[in-house]
Design an enzyme around this catalytic site. Structure first.
Site, PDB file in Angstrom:
ATOM      1  N   SER A 248      71.397 -24.028 -27.381  1.00 23.06           N
ATOM      2  CA  SER A 248      72.400 -23.196 -26.708  1.00 23.06           C
ATOM      3  C   SER A 248      73.694 -23.382 -27.483  1.00 23.06           C
ATOM      4  O   SER A 248      73.889 -24.432 -28.124  1.00 23.06           O
ATOM      5  CB  SER A 248      72.601 -23.681 -25.268  1.00 23.06           C
ATOM      6  OG  SER A 248      73.842 -23.242 -24.751  1.00 23.06           O
TER       7      SER A 248
ATOM      8  N   TYR B  64      73.321 -30.866 -19.359  1.00 19.25           N
ATOM      9  CA  TYR B  64      72.723 -29.712 -20.049  1.00 19.25           C
ATOM     10  C   TYR B  64      73.144 -29.697 -21.519  1.00 19.25           C
ATOM     11  O   TYR B  64      72.318 -29.509 -22.421  1.00 19.25           O
ATOM     12  CB  TYR B  64      73.161 -28.434 -19.327  1.00 19.25           C
ATOM     13  CG  TYR B  64      72.562 -27.169 -19.884  1.00 19.25           C
ATOM     14  CD1 TYR B  64      71.203 -26.899 -19.724  1.00 19.25           C
ATOM     15  CD2 TYR B  64      73.340 -26.240 -20.564  1.00 19.25           C
ATOM     16  CE1 TYR B  64      70.648 -25.734 -20.231  1.00 19.25           C
ATOM     17  CE2 TYR B  64      72.793 -25.076 -21.076  1.00 19.25           C
ATOM     18  CZ  TYR B  64      71.452 -24.825 -20.902  1.00 19.25           C
ATOM     19  OH  TYR B  64      70.890 -23.676 -21.412  1.00 19.25           O
ATOM     20  N   ALA B  65      74.455 -29.929 -21.767  1.00 13.29           N
ATOM     21  CA  ALA B  65      74.968 -29.928 -23.155  1.00 13.29           C
ATOM     22  C   ALA B  65      74.287 -31.025 -23.971  1.00 13.29           C
ATOM     23  O   ALA B  65      73.931 -30.818 -25.138  1.00 13.29           O
ATOM     24  CB  ALA B  65      76.480 -30.124 -23.147  1.00 13.29           C
ATOM     25  N   ALA B  66      74.094 -32.182 -23.340  1.00 15.91           N
ATOM     26  CA  ALA B  66      73.447 -33.293 -24.059  1.00 15.91           C
ATOM     27  C   ALA B  66      72.047 -32.891 -24.506  1.00 15.91           C
ATOM     28  O   ALA B  66      71.619 -33.210 -25.628  1.00 15.91           O
ATOM     29  CB  ALA B  66      73.384 -34.528 -23.155  1.00 15.91           C
TER      30      ALA B  66
HETATM   31  P1  NAP Z   1      64.815 -18.714 -16.642  1.00 16.64           P
HETATM   32  O1  NAP Z   1      64.940 -17.270 -16.355  1.00 16.64           O
HETATM   33  O2  NAP Z   1      65.036 -19.701 -15.554  1.00 16.64           O
HETATM   34  O3  NAP Z   1      63.383 -18.982 -17.316  1.00 16.64           O
HETATM   35  C1  NAP Z   1      62.954 -20.277 -17.639  1.00 16.64           C
HETATM   36  C2  NAP Z   1      61.479 -20.371 -17.305  1.00 16.64           C
HETATM   37  O4  NAP Z   1      61.031 -21.699 -17.681  1.00 16.64           O
HETATM   38  C3  NAP Z   1      61.212 -20.238 -15.805  1.00 16.64           C
HETATM   39  O5  NAP Z   1      60.152 -19.326 -15.565  1.00 16.64           O
HETATM   40  C4  NAP Z   1      60.836 -21.648 -15.390  1.00 16.64           C
HETATM   41  O6  NAP Z   1      59.917 -21.696 -14.315  1.00 16.64           O
HETATM   42  C5  NAP Z   1      60.178 -22.159 -16.657  1.00 16.64           C
HETATM   43  N1  NAP Z   1      60.087 -23.607 -16.637  1.00 16.64           N
HETATM   44  C6  NAP Z   1      61.016 -24.493 -16.154  1.00 16.64           C
HETATM   45  N2  NAP Z   1      60.554 -25.742 -16.250  1.00 16.64           N
HETATM   46  C7  NAP Z   1      59.322 -25.655 -16.803  1.00 16.64           C
HETATM   47  C8  NAP Z   1      58.337 -26.613 -17.135  1.00 16.64           C
HETATM   48  N3  NAP Z   1      58.537 -27.914 -16.897  1.00 16.64           N
HETATM   49  N4  NAP Z   1      57.177 -26.191 -17.693  1.00 16.64           N
HETATM   50  C9  NAP Z   1      56.948 -24.873 -17.910  1.00 16.64           C
HETATM   51  N5  NAP Z   1      57.845 -23.921 -17.605  1.00 16.64           N
HETATM   52  C10 NAP Z   1      59.021 -24.304 -17.055  1.00 16.64           C
HETATM   53  O7  NAP Z   1      65.803 -19.149 -17.825  1.00 16.64           O
HETATM   54  P2  NAP Z   1      66.404 -18.379 -19.113  1.00 16.64           P
HETATM   55  O8  NAP Z   1      67.822 -18.091 -18.846  1.00 16.64           O
HETATM   56  O9  NAP Z   1      65.488 -17.319 -19.577  1.00 16.64           O
HETATM   57  O10 NAP Z   1      66.398 -19.609 -20.123  1.00 16.64           O
HETATM   58  C11 NAP Z   1      65.376 -19.836 -21.057  1.00 16.64           C
HETATM   59  C12 NAP Z   1      65.869 -20.888 -22.027  1.00 16.64           C
HETATM   60  O11 NAP Z   1      67.064 -20.426 -22.657  1.00 16.64           O
HETATM   61  C13 NAP Z   1      66.221 -22.236 -21.401  1.00 16.64           C
HETATM   62  O12 NAP Z   1      65.820 -23.284 -22.262  1.00 16.64           O
HETATM   63  C14 NAP Z   1      67.735 -22.199 -21.310  1.00 16.64           C
HETATM   64  O13 NAP Z   1      68.306 -23.484 -21.323  1.00 16.64           O
HETATM   65  C15 NAP Z   1      68.064 -21.419 -22.562  1.00 16.64           C
HETATM   66  N6  NAP Z   1      69.379 -20.782 -22.547  1.00 16.64           N
HETATM   67  C16 NAP Z   1      69.689 -19.875 -21.581  1.00 16.64           C
HETATM   68  C17 NAP Z   1      70.950 -19.277 -21.595  1.00 16.64           C
HETATM   69  C18 NAP Z   1      71.367 -18.275 -20.561  1.00 16.64           C
HETATM   70  O14 NAP Z   1      72.570 -17.974 -20.487  1.00 16.64           O
HETATM   71  N7  NAP Z   1      70.452 -17.733 -19.775  1.00 16.64           N
HETATM   72  C19 NAP Z   1      71.875 -19.636 -22.591  1.00 16.64           C
HETATM   73  C20 NAP Z   1      71.518 -20.560 -23.565  1.00 16.64           C
HETATM   74  C21 NAP Z   1      70.247 -21.126 -23.537  1.00 16.64           C
HETATM   75  P3  NAP Z   1      60.515 -21.937 -12.836  1.00 16.64           P
HETATM   76  O15 NAP Z   1      61.388 -20.759 -12.531  1.00 16.64           O
HETATM   77  O16 NAP Z   1      59.281 -22.036 -12.015  1.00 16.64           O
HETATM   78  O17 NAP Z   1      61.310 -23.221 -12.909  1.00 16.64           O
END
Ligand code: NAP
Length: 258
Positions: free
Chosen positions: A142, A155-157
């Protein structure tokens, strides 16, 4: 020619947000997509959407923090396709709060999913990629890995760790023709962010306006903005991208509004 023709791609957390968008795009570009998620209902919906538009996908459930489940998932892919060309370590959770108020259990949960959840799928997929002498691994970091942001210590860590891990993985696996790169998104409107906005602000309009002050773009990012970057890193077009951070952040990291 489709950009991912004949490739087998495993995407973790592909039942929602960026993972789901990437699964749809990868399939549209010819990949067979293994849709992983904790939530079978959401993951099956991703598979359904892919099949509806003529693509190929299967769902394999596994908690990316559980070594037995991840090993079984990779074995199942191996048995069915005998290769994995693309691993997108996308699954992640948020962590909000200032450090002295974070409960140790909450800290451990974020560290576990966001770092161990990159380590384990990579650990079990890498031997297959090493045998193939090819592969592209995309790790979800991120832009918070590069900037300070209020109330995001845990989260940042994790996202800083994923960036560091990406660079070291790249050095170790370059001799096997495996590329390892990281995505650094800014704020992308997904269920993950919508949930944060609901729990942190009374007024959604104020929340969105506040998020926009961090960036140069007048719009917040969309899942497809990140999926397009993931597609590039996954494809052979990115053959000279190695150990690189790719920013998709509307100008958060390198711009200043005033
Ligand atoms: P999201 O809509 O919450 O999708 C993440 C998916 O990962 C969810 O379906 C979640 O399932 C699943 N998940 C969580 N823990 C899991 C585990 N232990 N094993 C398997 N699946 C798991 O999030 P997103 O915004 O698309 O984010 C995706 C990635 O991008 C993340 O790594 C996030 O940190 C990163 N990111 C996001 C943003 C942003 O602004 N959205 C910015 C920078 C980076 P559940 O819903 O059942 O928990």
């Amino acid at each position: 020619m489709a950009r991912l023709a004949n490739k087998i791609a495993l995407i973790t957390g592909a039942g929602s947000g960026i993972g789901q968008s990437s699964a749809l795009l990868f399939a549209k570009e010819g990949a067979t997509v293994v849709v992983n998620d904790l939530d079978a209902v959401k993951a099956e919906e991703t598979v359904r959407l892919i099949e509806q538009s003529g693509g190929e996908a299967i769902f394999i459930g596994a908690d990316v923090t559980n070594p037995e489940q991840v090993a079984e998932m990779v074995e199942a892919i191996k048995a069915r396709y005998n290769r994995i060309d693309i691993l997108f370590n996308n699954a992640g959770i948020s962590g909000v709060g200032v450090l002295h108020e974070i409960e140790p259990e909450a800290w451990d949960r974020v560290i576990n999913v966001n770092i161990r959840g990159v380590f384990l799928p990579s650990k079990y997929v890498l031997p297959l990629m090493m045998e193939q002498r090819s592969g592209s691994i995309i790790n979800m970091s991120s832009c918070i890995a590069e900037i300070g942001l209020a109330k995001r210590a845990s989260y940042a860590a994790t996202k800083g760790a994923v960036l560091a891990l990406t660079k070291s993985m790249q050095v170790d696996y370059a001799p096997y023709n495996i590329r390892v790169n990281a995505l650094l998104p800014g704020t992308i409107l997904t269920p993950f962010v919508e949930n944060y906005l609901r729990t942190s602000y009374d007024d959604p309009e104020i929340a969105i306006a506040s998020l926009k002050t961090r960036q140069l773009s007048g719009d917040l990012g969309r899942p497809d903005d990140v999926a397009q970057a993931a597609l590039f890193l996954a494809s052979d077009e990115a053959k000279f991208m190695m150990g690189s951070p790719l920013y998709i952040d509307g100008g958060v990291t390198f711009g200043k509004n005033a």
